[in-house]
Write an enzyme that holds these catalytic residues in place. Structure first.
Site, PDB file in Angstrom:
ATOM      1  N   LYS A 174     -18.178  -2.615  -9.594  1.00  0.00           N
ATOM      2  CA  LYS A 174     -18.536  -2.980  -8.231  1.00  0.00           C
ATOM      3  C   LYS A 174     -19.137  -1.786  -7.510  1.00  0.00           C
ATOM      4  O   LYS A 174     -18.658  -0.657  -7.650  1.00  0.00           O
ATOM      5  CB  LYS A 174     -17.306  -3.465  -7.450  1.00  0.00           C
ATOM      6  CG  LYS A 174     -16.692  -4.739  -7.975  1.00  0.00           C
ATOM      7  CD  LYS A 174     -15.536  -5.181  -7.095  1.00  0.00           C
ATOM      8  CE  LYS A 174     -14.909  -6.469  -7.585  1.00  0.00           C
ATOM      9  NZ  LYS A 174     -13.804  -6.916  -6.714  1.00  0.00           N
ATOM     10  N   ILE A 190      -9.309  -9.904 -12.947  1.00  0.00           N
ATOM     11  CA  ILE A 190      -8.275 -10.934 -12.871  1.00  0.00           C
ATOM     12  C   ILE A 190      -8.959 -12.256 -13.195  1.00  0.00           C
ATOM     13  O   ILE A 190      -9.772 -12.761 -12.412  1.00  0.00           O
ATOM     14  CB  ILE A 190      -7.629 -10.986 -11.478  1.00  0.00           C
ATOM     15  CG1 ILE A 190      -7.146  -9.591 -11.053  1.00  0.00           C
ATOM     16  CG2 ILE A 190      -6.492 -11.990 -11.457  1.00  0.00           C
ATOM     17  CD1 ILE A 190      -6.144  -8.956 -11.984  1.00  0.00           C
ATOM     18  N   HIS A 201     -10.318 -17.197  -5.507  1.00  0.00           N
ATOM     19  CA  HIS A 201     -10.757 -16.284  -4.446  1.00  0.00           C
ATOM     20  C   HIS A 201     -10.202 -16.826  -3.130  1.00  0.00           C
ATOM     21  O   HIS A 201     -10.656 -17.845  -2.625  1.00  0.00           O
ATOM     22  CB  HIS A 201     -12.285 -16.233  -4.406  1.00  0.00           C
ATOM     23  CG  HIS A 201     -12.849 -15.280  -3.408  1.00  0.00           C
ATOM     24  ND1 HIS A 201     -14.058 -14.654  -3.587  1.00  0.00           N
ATOM     25  CD2 HIS A 201     -12.378 -14.820  -2.225  1.00  0.00           C
ATOM     26  CE1 HIS A 201     -14.307 -13.873  -2.550  1.00  0.00           C
ATOM     27  NE2 HIS A 201     -13.301 -13.972  -1.712  1.00  0.00           N
ATOM     28  N   GLU A 210     -11.236  -6.974  -1.009  1.00  0.00           N
ATOM     29  CA  GLU A 210     -12.043  -6.258  -0.029  1.00  0.00           C
ATOM     30  C   GLU A 210     -11.785  -6.835   1.351  1.00  0.00           C
ATOM     31  O   GLU A 210     -11.120  -7.864   1.506  1.00  0.00           O
ATOM     32  CB  GLU A 210     -13.539  -6.374  -0.358  1.00  0.00           C
ATOM     33  CG  GLU A 210     -14.092  -7.792  -0.287  1.00  0.00           C
ATOM     34  CD  GLU A 210     -15.550  -7.867  -0.676  1.00  0.00           C
ATOM     35  OE1 GLU A 210     -16.091  -6.861  -1.157  1.00  0.00           O
ATOM     36  OE2 GLU A 210     -16.150  -8.941  -0.479  1.00  0.00           O
ATOM     37  N   ARG A 259     -16.347  -8.496   9.898  1.00  0.00           N
ATOM     38  CA  ARG A 259     -17.277  -9.297  10.697  1.00  0.00           C
ATOM     39  C   ARG A 259     -16.822 -10.742  10.666  1.00  0.00           C
ATOM     40  O   ARG A 259     -15.870 -11.094   9.965  1.00  0.00           O
ATOM     41  CB  ARG A 259     -18.680  -9.198  10.104  1.00  0.00           C
ATOM     42  CG  ARG A 259     -18.691  -9.551   8.611  1.00  0.00           C
ATOM     43  CD  ARG A 259     -20.062  -9.645   8.021  1.00  0.00           C
ATOM     44  NE  ARG A 259     -20.057  -9.719   6.571  1.00  0.00           N
ATOM     45  CZ  ARG A 259     -19.786 -10.792   5.845  1.00  0.00           C
ATOM     46  NH1 ARG A 259     -19.471 -11.927   6.462  1.00  0.00           N
ATOM     47  NH2 ARG A 259     -19.817 -10.770   4.532  1.00  0.00           N
ATOM     48  N   ARG A 305     -22.647 -25.213   2.162  1.00  0.00           N
ATOM     49  CA  ARG A 305     -23.816 -24.475   2.616  1.00  0.00           C
ATOM     50  C   ARG A 305     -25.080 -25.172   2.113  1.00  0.00           C
ATOM     51  O   ARG A 305     -25.259 -25.341   0.908  1.00  0.00           O
ATOM     52  CB  ARG A 305     -23.785 -23.038   2.105  1.00  0.00           C
ATOM     53  CG  ARG A 305     -22.536 -22.267   2.502  1.00  0.00           C
ATOM     54  CD  ARG A 305     -22.649 -20.817   2.070  1.00  0.00           C
ATOM     55  NE  ARG A 305     -21.386 -20.103   2.312  1.00  0.00           N
ATOM     56  CZ  ARG A 305     -21.271 -18.778   2.296  1.00  0.00           C
ATOM     57  NH1 ARG A 305     -22.324 -18.035   2.045  1.00  0.00           N
ATOM     58  NH2 ARG A 305     -20.102 -18.209   2.517  1.00  0.00           N
TER      59      ARG A 305
END
Length: 455
Positions: free
Chosen positions: A158, A203, A208, A289, A293, A339
């Site tokens: 990452k 993992i 998520h 993480e 925002r 979306r």
């Protein structure tokens, strides 16, 4: 309360912020590029000012022009939305220096949590579980090979300064490591101007899970529950829902408490999201993480919690306490967001800009919301992201929400550009998704191979 705020963004999130500000009695200034002269957010704001040419670097990422626009219009605060400058600590610091309120966390906190290596170190201090991985930045393939051997494969590479799915690679063995590391590092350098990497044990399979938090300047921090964002393509979220079907009452309490602990540790103010990976087989979760925002998927949480996150952002930035305490927050029903992008799923999701010749957005009934900046006759410019709308539904239970989303997508009609509406309809109707039986690998490894067989 502020008299006037400037929205340093475009598209549906700019429209969303303008509407929230207007309901609070706050004036708004829209910024736009020459390509966005006819955009909806430009028409809806009280004032609008051009900040540069079409390219993002010359307009929506042009800090000097945006700050000059704020000064020229007398805006007291800037809301960055998501993307663009929303997680740029330099911009937040410049706002602070110019006595313009940045509607988000401080530059110091953004530096602490925006860099994945720093954030990981802070979470260890806070007692929040993190995945086994490198202790600092990794700059060479030799370092990467050594660390990977210590923590074991498979691993995730990452970018330390990464976001939006860039600079990330899955590596299954040592043979894949060197080319993957070099590719990810080059991508990170090009996207963020920083090629520093870090390594984590992967993992897998995993869910998520992210937790929405809000904090104010008086030290109050609350959570608004979790969202399941496991349906992803190339590390980009496609569909989100709340609550997660993978989490029971006990685990929900543990993961939301960990998120609040994380935010309290860094004295977080404004809206933010703590993201975790959940190992369903063991029930253990790990900090991934923090997004400093508002998130694209914030409407899902607004539906189930009844809290207007954007209004809370503006109030908190104004110095107000949060309007709700943790004990006041109650959750009801189930919410899902799809979306809708101007892209062609049949051709590897290639962007599909162009003129919208006809548009019908789904409506009617309780618990349906469409966030969009589109209208008939609008030409989608090719310079920015391809998202044109978000369809969000809320039902008394998950089944009702699924059926409501299917109904909404069947009504969605856009002509002139190709969209992923049919793709989303097939996804929301898939038996695995209906059963809640999916993880972060499902879309890429199971659904897409079958979907693409048709073409």
């Amino acid at each position: 309360m502020f008299n006037k705020i400037l929205i340093a963004n475009r598209g549906e999130i700019a429209v969303r912020i303008i509407r929230a500000a207007r309901e609070l009695g706050v004036g708004t200034v829209a910024i736009y590029s020459t390509a966005d002269r006819d955009a909806l957010h430009v028409h809806l704001a009280d004032e609008a000012i051009c900040v540069g040419p079409a390219r993002s670097t010359d307009s929506y990422l042009n800090m000097n022009n945006i700050l000059s626009a704020a000064v020229a219009t007398g805006a007291q605060a800037i809301h960055p939305g998501f993307g663009f400058l929303s997680e740029n600590s330099k911009f937040a610091r410049l706002c602070e220096e110019m006595n313009i309120k940045f509607i988000g966390p401080s530059a110091k906190v953004m530096d602490m949590m925006g860099d994945k290596i720093n954030a990981r170190a802070e979470m260890i201090k806070a007692g929040v579980p993190v995945t086994p991985g490198s202790e600092g930045e990794v700059h060479t393939t030799d370092e990467a090979v050594k660390i990977a051997e210590e923590i074991g494969y498979p691993i995730m590479l990452k970018a330390s300064a990464g976001g939006g799915g860039k600079g990330i690679r899955k590596v299954n063995n040592v043979e894949e490591l060197v080319p993957a590391f070099e590719a990810a590092q080059a991508e990170a350098q090009a996207a963020f101007g920083n090629g520093a990497m870090f390594i984590e044990r992967m993992i897998f399979p995993a869910r998520h899970i992210e937790v929405q938090i809000l904090g104010d300047s008086q030290g109050n921090v609350i959570h608004l529950g979790e969202r399941d964002c496991s349906l992803q393509r190339n590390n980009q979220k496609v569909l989100e829902e709340s609550p997660s079907v993978a989490i029971g009452h006990t685990l929900r309490n543990e993961i939301t408490a960990a998120a609040v602990k994380a935010a309290q540790h860094v004295s977080y103010e404004n809206a933010g999201t703590i993201e975790f990976l959940l190992d369903e087989s063991s029930g253990k979760f790990y900090f991934m993480e923090m997004n400093t925002r508002v998130q694209v998927e914030h409407p899902v949480t607004e539906f189930v919690s009844g809290v207007d996150i954007v209004k809370e952002q503006i109030r908190v930035a104004n110095g107000n306490e949060l309007s709700v305490k943790q004990e006041d927050v109650t959750f009801s029903g189930h919410a899902i967001e799809c979306r809708i992008n101007a892209e062609n799923p049949k051709f590897n999701f290639a962007p599909s800009p162009g003129k919208i010749t006809n548009l019908f957005l789904p409506s009617g009934g309780v618990g349906l919301r469409v966030d969009s900046a589109m209208y008939s006759g609008y030409s989608i410019p090719p310079y920015y992201d391809s998202m044109i709308a978000k369809v969000i539904v809320h039902g008394e239970n998950r089944f009702e929400a699924l059926m409501k989303m299917q109904r909404a997508l069947l009504e969605f009609d856009v002509e002139g550009v190709i969209t992923n509406v049919d793709f989303q309809l097939e996804l929301i109707s898939d038996p695995h998704v209906v059963a809640g039986d999916y993880d972060t690998s499902f879309l890429g490894n199971v659904f897409l191979p079958e979907y693409q067989k048709e073409y």
